[in-house]
Design an enzyme around this catalytic site. Structure first.
Site, short mmCIF file in Angstrom:
data_model
loop_
_atom_site.label_atom_id
_atom_site.label_comp_id
_atom_site.label_asym_id
_atom_site.label_seq_id
_atom_site.Cartn_x
_atom_site.Cartn_y
_atom_site.Cartn_z
CB CYS A 181 1.28 -8.53 -3.28
SG CYS A 181 0.75 -8.92 -4.95
CD GLU A 188 2.53 -0.71 -3.78
OE1 GLU A 188 1.30 -0.84 -3.63
OE2 GLU A 188 3.07 -0.58 -4.89
CB SER A 221 -8.68 0.90 0.19
OG SER A 221 -8.51 0.45 -1.12
CG ASN A 256 -7.50 -0.89 -4.70
OD1 ASN A 256 -8.61 -1.16 -5.11
ND2 ASN A 256 -6.99 -1.44 -3.60
FE1 F3S Z 1 -0.94 -7.41 -5.34
FE2 F3S Z 1 -2.24 -6.17 -7.24
FE3 F3S Z 1 -3.48 -6.95 -5.11
S1 F3S Z 1 -0.26 -5.63 -6.45
S2 F3S Z 1 -2.01 -6.86 -3.48
S3 F3S Z 1 -2.53 -8.30 -6.65
S4 F3S Z 1 -3.79 -5.04 -6.15
#
Ligand code: F3S
Length: 277
Positions: A94, A124, A214, A216
């Site tokens: 990303c 990450e 996940s 988040n």
């Molecule tokens: Fe990128 Fe934000 Fe999704 S960092 S992968 S747009 S949660």
């Protein structure tokens, strides 16, 4: 019974991009691999597998073909290994994660010791760590005490909460002589945290839909649970216990940034079915 869905839930731009890249690869290339599951969502990974996209743990397990790096990003060593094996590399990192990686390099070049607020075992964070010299990863302000360096550059995993980043920065200020901070939390994540917390205040029960691994989704669940004790983390409709809904009038639903909309729709349909009975 009224069902309200938090605004901004479901796939974020980074996840949409990674899935599109995977689908394009599946159509055009013969052997397609992802380094680790493309996203933290079992249903999506299974669907991609059916199209021929296989998840492997290491580049050592790929002999030839295409390797797709997922939105969390990878370590520079993985690029080198893939190049040496003459694999076709598709970088699905990303762009928001790429920025954090670049900031880790920049802070290192400027002579700061890099502090990353996040989970040290998350891919990450591992990718960001590998771009900084002697990076220190802290989960919370309680772990700041072990930092002995005085010139610190602070960045955060993109799925962190603002309150945790603030708390770490404030603790660091107690002892450091120079601190440079970049707020690297993804704006989509922040907006989702905000809308989910507002919804948690309004409803009798909140369902947080998303993969169990996940980051988040887990953070959304913990934030909302503090506001509304009737908050449950489910991967899909199969995890839902209908007794949770009994005598509840307002039901809230939110979901992580890697949760497909059809998984959310299935949960809604299941609730509606229960309402009719
Ligand atoms: Fe990128 Fe934000 Fe999704 S960092 S992968 S747009 S949660």
């Amino acid at each position: 019974m009224k069902i309200t869905i938090a605004s901004g839930c479901g796939f974020c731009s980074g996840v949409k991009r990674a899935i599109k890249l995977a689908e394009d690869c599946a159509e055009n290339d013969k052997e397609v691999y992802t380094l680790g599951p493309l996203i933290h969502n079992l249903q999506v990974v299974q669907r991609l597998e059916e199209k021929g996209v296989k998840a492997v743990d290491s580049i050592d397990n790929i002999l030839s073909g295409t390797v797709l790096f997922r939105s969390h990003g990878v370590k520079p060593e993985d690029f080198i290994k893939a190049e040496k094996k003459h694999l076709k590399i598709i970088d699905g990192t990303c762009p928001i994660v790429s920025r954090v990686q670049r900031l880790a390099e920049k802070l290192t070049e400027e002579g700061y010791s890099v502090v990353i607020v996040g989970d040290p075992n998350h891919p990450e964070v591992e990718g960001i760590v590998s771009r900084a010299r002697d990076a220190i990863v802290v989960r919370s302000p309680n772990e700041v005490k072990r930092i002995k360096k005085k010139r610190l550059g602070i960045i955060a995993q993109t799925t962190q909460t603002l309150s945790n980043l603030r708390a770490v920065v404030s603790q660091v200020m107690e002892t450091a002589s120079e601190v440079k901070v970049y707020n690297t939390i993804c704006k989509a994540v922040l907006r989702l945290q905000e809308s989910s917390c507002k919804l948690a205040e309004m409803v009798d029960i909140l369902l947080v839909v998303g993969g169990i691994s996940s980051a988040n989704t887990k953070r959304l669940f913990l934030l909302a649970k503090e506001i509304n004790p009737n908050t449950y983390h489910i991967e899909g409709k199969g995890d839902m216990r209908l007794e949770w809904l009994h005598q509840k009038e307002e039901i809230g639903i939110t979901a992580g940034t890697s949760t497909p909309s059809w998984v959310i729709d299935e949960v809604v349909d299941e609730i509606k079915r229960d309402m009719k009975n």
